[in-house]
Structure formats: C-alpha cells, structure tokens
Scaffold this motif. Sequence first.
Motif, PDB file in Angstrom:
ATOM      1  N   LEU A   7     100.656  28.352  28.296  1.00  7.76           N
ATOM      2  CA  LEU A   7     100.339  29.030  27.045  1.00  7.76           C
ATOM      3  C   LEU A   7     100.625  28.069  25.899  1.00  7.76           C
ATOM      4  N   ASP A   8      99.585  27.502  25.365  1.00  8.71           N
ATOM      5  CA  ASP A   8      99.731  26.506  24.308  1.00  8.71           C
ATOM      6  C   ASP A   8      99.707  27.202  22.953  1.00  8.71           C
ATOM      7  N   LEU A   9     100.721  28.005  22.699  1.00  3.05           N
ATOM      8  CA  LEU A   9     100.856  28.668  21.410  1.00  3.05           C
ATOM      9  C   LEU A   9     102.320  28.989  21.178  1.00  3.05           C
ATOM     10  N   PRO A  10     102.738  29.059  19.921  1.00  7.17           N
ATOM     11  CA  PRO A  10     104.151  29.307  19.635  1.00  7.17           C
ATOM     12  C   PRO A  10     104.504  30.788  19.742  1.00  7.17           C
ATOM     13  N   VAL A  11     105.793  31.047  19.966  1.00  8.07           N
ATOM     14  CA  VAL A  11     106.318  32.410  20.003  1.00  8.07           C
ATOM     15  C   VAL A  11     107.369  32.549  18.914  1.00  8.07           C
ATOM     16  N   VAL A  12     107.213  33.570  18.092  1.00  7.13           N
ATOM     17  CA  VAL A  12     108.171  33.860  17.026  1.00  7.13           C
ATOM     18  C   VAL A  12     109.006  35.062  17.446  1.00  7.13           C
ATOM     19  N   VAL A  13     110.325  34.904  17.442  1.00  8.80           N
ATOM     20  CA  VAL A  13     111.231  35.994  17.801  1.00  8.80           C
ATOM     21  C   VAL A  13     111.920  36.482  16.528  1.00  8.80           C
ATOM     22  N   MET A  14     111.716  37.757  16.205  1.00  8.00           N
ATOM     23  CA  MET A  14     112.314  38.333  15.008  1.00  8.00           C
ATOM     24  C   MET A  14     113.747  38.750  15.342  1.00  8.00           C
ATOM     25  N   ALA A  15     114.705  37.913  14.923  1.00 10.04           N
ATOM     26  CA  ALA A  15     116.095  38.095  15.335  1.00 10.04           C
ATOM     27  C   ALA A  15     117.039  38.239  14.150  1.00 10.04           C
ATOM     28  N   GLY A  16     116.549  38.765  13.029  1.00  7.66           N
ATOM     29  CA  GLY A  16     117.372  38.821  11.825  1.00  7.66           C
ATOM     30  C   GLY A  16     118.046  40.147  11.555  1.00  7.66           C
ATOM     31  N   GLY A  17     117.734  41.172  12.357  1.00 10.70           N
ATOM     32  CA  GLY A  17     118.278  42.500  12.081  1.00 10.70           C
ATOM     33  C   GLY A  17     119.751  42.641  12.428  1.00 10.70           C
ATOM     34  N   ASP A  66     117.160  34.607   3.572  1.00  6.86           N
ATOM     35  CA  ASP A  66     118.299  34.723   2.666  1.00  6.86           C
ATOM     36  C   ASP A  66     118.716  36.176   2.484  1.00  6.86           C
ATOM     37  N   LYS A  67     117.761  37.074   2.719  1.00  5.93           N
ATOM     38  CA  LYS A  67     118.022  38.508   2.651  1.00  5.93           C
ATOM     39  C   LYS A  67     117.138  39.177   3.694  1.00  5.93           C
ATOM     40  N   PRO A  68     117.489  40.375   4.139  1.00  7.01           N
ATOM     41  CA  PRO A  68     116.647  41.053   5.141  1.00  7.01           C
ATOM     42  C   PRO A  68     115.229  41.261   4.617  1.00  7.01           C
ATOM     43  N   LEU A  69     114.244  40.878   5.445  1.00  2.21           N
ATOM     44  CA  LEU A  69     112.849  40.953   5.025  1.00  2.21           C
ATOM     45  C   LEU A  69     112.003  41.827   5.953  1.00  2.21           C
ATOM     46  N   GLY A  70     112.654  42.702   6.735  1.00  2.00           N
ATOM     47  CA  GLY A  70     111.898  43.589   7.609  1.00  2.00           C
ATOM     48  C   GLY A  70     111.418  42.872   8.866  1.00  2.00           C
ATOM     49  N   THR A  71     110.533  43.528   9.583  1.00  2.29           N
ATOM     50  CA  THR A  71     110.064  42.970  10.857  1.00  2.29           C
ATOM     51  C   THR A  71     108.959  41.937  10.687  1.00  2.29           C
TER      52      THR A  71
END
Length: 352
Positions: A123-133, A203-208
């Motif tokens: 899979l030649d594509l990036p994966v973004v993991v939303m880990a800020g919550g 820098d601050k929570p920005l949601g999902t």
Amino acid sequence: MYESLLIDERRNVLEALQQLEETRRKILYVTTGHGRLLGTLTDGDVRRWILGGGDLDGVVEAVCNRIPYSAKADYRIAEIKSAMSTHQINSVPVLDDAGCIIDVLFWDSLFQQGEEVRKGTSLDLPVVVMAGGKGTRLAPFTSVLPKPLIPVGEKTAIEVIMDAFAEHGVDEFYLSVNYKSKLIQAYFEELAPPYRLNFVYEDKPLGTGGSLHTLAGHLEGDLIVTNCDVIIKADYHALVEHHRKEDNDITMVVSLRHYDIPYGICDIVDNGQLCAMREKPHYNFLVNTGLYVLKASTLELIPENQFYHLTELIEDVKDRGGRVGVYPISDKAWLDTGEWQQYCDTMAQLRS
C-alpha cells in the motif's frame, strides 16, 4: 476439513457473514439441499449485495457467484496449480459426477513453502492516526497514560493499529498528537519502529479532523485516516481498490450492527391510538468505525487552526458535489477500545 465452508442455499446473508468471520479461508461453498455445489460466497459478494441495497435477510442463493472454478475427481494437479496462480484462487472444490463436493484443494497445501509466493503489492500511501484526544471515556487510566498507549494484549493500542497497516506494506505514518504528546513521542523513540513516523502537533484540541489541515498541499493521491482506538480487521488493499474504483473523494469504513428488540413494539397515532404492533423486531445498521480513505485534495477544505470533525469534512465534500462512499465490514471485524466496556470486549475477543 472443508465441512465448515459449506452453507445451504436457504441460509440468509447475515448468517453467511457470521460464518465467513469464523473461517480463515474467507470463502463459503453454497450447496443445494442435495449437496450439489451451487456457487461460492465471499465477503466481497456480501459487500456488493449490501451496497446494492440487498437485504441481510435475503438468501445466499441470490448473492453467490454461480460460476465458480471447480475440478473433477480425476483432476491433474499441474492444471489446478496453474489455474490458482493465474486467477489468484485460494481454494478449488473437487466435485463428483453429481456435482457434490468431495474435497477442497487449498493453495497452502498445494504449494510447498518457498515453491511459489503470491505477489502482493504494498500500500503505497500514508496513514494518519488521530491520536490527540484525552480519552476521557477510559478515565482514570487516561489520567496517567494517553489513550494510544493503553495496552491491548502485549502491545499498545496504537501499535496494534499501525502494525496491521505495516503488514500491508504501509511505510509512512503521521501521528496527530496533543494530550500527553511527549509521552507518545518518547515511547516511539524507545520503540524505534521499522517504518517512517512523523508527528503532527496540535497546540490545542482540533477535533477528529482539524489537524489534517497541516498536511494539505504536502500529500498527493490518497491517504488513510484512522482513529487511535479502533482496530479494523480488513483487507486494506481491497478497501483502497474499492475507493479508487468508485472514484470516491472519501470512503468511510462502516460496520454492520444487528440489534434484536426482545419486546413487541407499538406504533401509535394521534390521541394514543394503536396503529400497528411489531413483535420482537430486528434492525440492521451500518455504523461509522472511524476509518476513512481520503483523496488528499479534500484536505484543502479543512479550515486552518479550527476545531473541526471529519464528519464536517464529509458534509462539506457532499455539499460541493463530491463523492462519499461506504465500505461495509462485519461487526466482528471492528474492535473498539474507546470505552471501558468496549475495551474489555476487545480484550476478550483477542484472547479467544
């Protein structure tokens, strides 16, 4: 043995989907009441049925592939191996003169280890993991550890997620972090994973979805975005292929949820008059799992430095005439660790 792969033509699609989840072969052989092979059924067949508006109470006879590849009892092994290699077939049923299955030939049995290896594409594509919550639903554990570092078995939740993608050839990850970000960064510095890891700091929570604006203009093609508390057991190659085939701007992975109401349900009209009554009804829903495939161009729609959810991006894409599709998976293919009870259920399922 192949008996667990057989399913009667009169069984419904929901039952077939559950049976598919219980076998690692990922295929069922649909047979008539007399045992004659009628067709094959895969999760892809079920997915196409659901997306076409098919009812899960429908019988598998209407869903299955009616022209499966099969072999006769006097088959030649060289021909079978050639067909399996050419058409990427994992199993071939062997039929007697009456068309009944007497054996099933499997890829891993016919090909000695190292004799032939299936050629898969990474899979030649990036994966973004939303880990800020903050993971408040898992408090008080998340008062000490950030949600991505909650243990799932012998690994952390985020490792389980990322390792699953790495097994499909993903080599580039972006972690969107905010709450206890230094702990997450320090953990991965010590872990030294074999893939590229980039941190996107909020820098601050920005949601999902708000932090994804940072990546706008820096990524091309498609990307996968996932929450850090969902473990999806799916064929990611098939997911991306579906996304591109449908030319979707966004593809949501949705899980089938089946609910049985153990009571009679009353429908009423004005003044409390009974209109109808349904005894112990059941309902099927497709639920958003928190895993998406996006065209990188959609990131341009995300406002800068604003609290913004991915569900808002979906609405914005739709409002602009874009294509938002769904990719259904079974309920057992979605493991959720975001709440305590769901976390316990996930742990129990992984141990079983």
